[in-house]
Design a protein around this motif. Structure first.
Motif, PDB file in Angstrom:
ATOM      1  N   VAL A   1      24.061  55.997  55.545  1.00 26.68           N
ATOM      2  CA  VAL A   1      24.248  55.751  54.107  1.00 26.68           C
ATOM      3  C   VAL A   1      23.011  56.269  53.379  1.00 26.68           C
ATOM      4  O   VAL A   1      21.900  55.794  53.612  1.00 26.68           O
ATOM      5  N   ALA A   2      23.197  57.236  52.498  1.00 24.72           N
ATOM      6  CA  ALA A   2      22.084  57.859  51.784  1.00 24.72           C
ATOM      7  C   ALA A   2      21.513  56.902  50.743  1.00 24.72           C
ATOM      8  O   ALA A   2      22.189  55.960  50.306  1.00 24.72           O
ATOM      9  N   PRO A   3      20.270  57.121  50.317  1.00 25.96           N
ATOM     10  CA  PRO A   3      19.663  56.252  49.295  1.00 25.96           C
ATOM     11  C   PRO A   3      20.272  56.495  47.922  1.00 25.96           C
ATOM     12  O   PRO A   3      20.466  57.638  47.515  1.00 25.96           O
ATOM     13  N   MET A   4      20.581  55.405  47.213  1.00 26.56           N
ATOM     14  CA  MET A   4      21.137  55.490  45.862  1.00 26.56           C
ATOM     15  C   MET A   4      20.485  54.412  45.012  1.00 26.56           C
ATOM     16  O   MET A   4      20.575  53.225  45.350  1.00 26.56           O
ATOM     17  N   VAL A   5      19.846  54.804  43.934  1.00 25.31           N
ATOM     18  CA  VAL A   5      19.147  53.854  43.075  1.00 25.31           C
ATOM     19  C   VAL A   5      20.123  52.804  42.559  1.00 25.31           C
ATOM     20  O   VAL A   5      21.186  53.131  42.022  1.00 25.31           O
ATOM     21  N   ASP A   6      19.784  51.536  42.755  1.00 25.64           N
ATOM     22  CA  ASP A   6      20.578  50.388  42.312  1.00 25.64           C
ATOM     23  C   ASP A   6      21.946  50.297  42.990  1.00 25.64           C
ATOM     24  O   ASP A   6      22.785  49.497  42.589  1.00 25.64           O
ATOM     25  N   ASN A   7      22.189  51.110  44.025  1.00 19.65           N
ATOM     26  CA  ASN A   7      23.475  51.059  44.714  1.00 19.65           C
ATOM     27  C   ASN A   7      23.339  50.976  46.229  1.00 19.65           C
ATOM     28  O   ASN A   7      24.346  50.966  46.931  1.00 19.65           O
ATOM     29  N   SER A   8      22.125  50.939  46.749  1.00 20.58           N
ATOM     30  CA  SER A   8      21.927  50.854  48.193  1.00 20.58           C
ATOM     31  C   SER A   8      21.397  49.490  48.599  1.00 20.58           C
ATOM     32  O   SER A   8      20.680  49.366  49.593  1.00 20.58           O
ATOM     33  N   GLU A   9      21.761  48.465  47.862  1.00 20.02           N
ATOM     34  CA  GLU A   9      21.254  47.134  48.151  1.00 20.02           C
ATOM     35  C   GLU A   9      21.896  46.587  49.420  1.00 20.02           C
ATOM     36  O   GLU A   9      22.889  47.114  49.929  1.00 20.02           O
ATOM     37  N   LEU A  10      21.313  45.523  49.935  1.00 16.76           N
ATOM     38  CA  LEU A  10      21.668  44.999  51.241  1.00 16.76           C
ATOM     39  C   LEU A  10      23.166  44.723  51.429  1.00 16.76           C
ATOM     40  O   LEU A  10      23.749  45.171  52.424  1.00 16.76           O
ATOM     41  N   PRO A  11      23.871  43.990  50.543  1.00 18.90           N
ATOM     42  CA  PRO A  11      25.288  43.732  50.801  1.00 18.90           C
ATOM     43  C   PRO A  11      26.124  45.008  50.915  1.00 18.90           C
ATOM     44  O   PRO A  11      27.023  45.077  51.754  1.00 18.90           O
ATOM     45  N   PHE A  12      25.817  46.021  50.103  1.00 19.26           N
ATOM     46  CA  PHE A  12      26.579  47.263  50.199  1.00 19.26           C
ATOM     47  C   PHE A  12      26.281  47.985  51.509  1.00 19.26           C
ATOM     48  O   PHE A  12      27.184  48.528  52.152  1.00 19.26           O
TER      49      PHE A  12
END
Length: 413
Positions: free
Chosen positions: A91-102
């Motif tokens: 899973v690539a890094p995404m600002v405000d979208n790569s948080e732990l639950p996702f």
């Protein structure tokens, strides 16, 4: 042995996640940090979640000293990569979208590893509230070697990699002179990598974008390896090619980087379904792939599921009858257990239910107008969508990648 915090890539998917949640360094009171001016900034904490995060964070045992020679670095880079299970689906890094639950949701559906969002090293070093809310594992941006090292030292005991993001093309990166805009100052880039490599026990990884000219890209990648990077992830677009639907990633450039380097290389770009994964690995020879935007819409991508947009003849509903509303429900349950700001939840709900909202725009408008979100309201909204009909299932070819090994995983992400 206790499981460790990992950043940005994750090892054995059997490891438990239980002490990797965003509130692990917070007291129950701190878990309800309020920002009355914008309720979406509040953490979606609950009493149950607070009770679940009482375990004290314990550093991992000391690691061996940093390698000295280039040959030893390369040897250790591969040994470390293999020790993590040689993760191929990331899973690539995404600002405000790569948080732990996702990240956890993606791991349930086939992802081997995940980057955290990019974090600002100076703010991370100076601001305890920022650390408490954002540190679940850490990926850094920076333009000062000493500040970057200070932040990296704080997370080193809990990480398998500290990653420097040289690939972010967003305007905030231009304003702050970091991310892909450091491509204009390669001596500084080299010093950042060298400083971490020489002073950390944990390996350093780098995520980059390509230059318009291939020879510049190759020189850039070789410089990172020589400076001490143990892993390089290559996004096959330039920093000006921000629209992934308009600009195809250059797999030939990624292949050239893979052929030129002696350390593990990951490929990023054009990954929409598992056939793309297969084609990319064959074309580039890369050691793994990253996906970003497609996972936001379909977190089950790495389990072989496709959205209607990429449905092919022969595809059929998976045995589970999975659809994006089901994924939203799973995601919300993870958020109840591992609190994150409501703005992240709102964003993920919009992306995962985009097809459904196009059929029922009135429900989307209700969500947009809802000033304060609750889990009860969101669950009811999803149920209303299901009752209204018009939802689109996810598709999976018969005999595609099995989910059984990931279905019950609650590993750390």
């Amino acid at each position: 042995m206790r499981p460790r915090r990992l950043a940005p890539l994750l090892p054995d998917p059997r490891r438990l996640l239980r002490y990797l949640n965003p509130s692990a360094a917070m007291s129950p009171a701190a878990a309800h940090l309020a920002t009355a001016a914008n309720p979406d900034e509040d953490l979606c904490a609950s009493a149950a979640a607070d009770a679940a995060v009482t375990e004290e964070l314990v550093p991992a045992p000391p690691l061996p000293p940093p390698p000295v020679s280039a040959e030893e670095r390369v040897e250790r880079a591969w040994a470390h990569w293999r020790r993590l299970g040689a993760p191929r689906l990331t899973v690539a890094p995404m600002v405000d979208n790569s948080e732990l639950p996702f990240r956890m949701l993606c791991r349930r559906y086939g992802a081997d590893a995940a980057y955290t969002p990019m974090l600002h090293s100076r703010i991370f070093s100076e601001n305890e509230k920022y650390r408490s809310m954002e540190f679940t594992t850490c990926k850094f941006c920076a333009n000062d070697p000493d500040i970057l090292l200070q932040a990296a030292k704080m997370v080193e005991p809990y990480c398998d990699y500290v990653d420097i993001n040289f690939g972010c093309p967003q305007r905030i990166a231009r304003r702050g002179n970091y991310g892909a805009f450091l491509m204009d100052n390669l001596p500084l880039v080299k010093s950042l990598v060298q400083n971490l490599s020489a002073n950390l026990h944990v390996p350093v990884s780098c995520k980059i974008r390509v230059f318009p000219q291939l020879e510049d890209t190759l020189a850039y990648a070789k410089m990172l390896e020589e400076a001490g990077a143990s892993l390089v992830a290559v996004h096959g677009r330039t920093r000006d090619q921000k629209d992934g639907k308009k600009f195809r990633a250059d797999w030939d450039a990624i292949k050239a980087v893979k052929d030129a380097l002696r350390i593990p290389v990951l490929a990023n770009g054009n990954i929409r379904h598992m056939e793309d994964v297969k084609d990319c690995l064959e074309h580039t020879g890369a050691d793994g792939v990253l996906s970003a935007e497609t996972l936001l819409e379909n977190p089950a991508l790495f389990a072989g599921f496709r959205t209607k947009e990429w449905k092919e003849d022969g595809d059929e509903n998976g045995d589970s009858g999975l659809d994006q509303a089901d994924l939203v429900i799973e995601y919300l349950k993870l958020c109840e257990q591992y609190p994150v700001p409501w703005r992240m939840i709102r964003s993920h709900v919009h992306k995962m239910l985009g097809d459904w909202f196009r059929v029922h725009p009135e429900v989307r408008e209700e969500l947009n107008k809802q000033p304060i979100l609750t889990f009860e309201w969101l669950h009811d909204m999803v149920m209303r969508l299901k009752q209204l009909g018009g939802g689109v299932p996810l598709y999976r070819k018969e005999g595609s990648i099995p989910m059984a090994q990931n279905e019950l995983a609650t590993e750390n992400a």
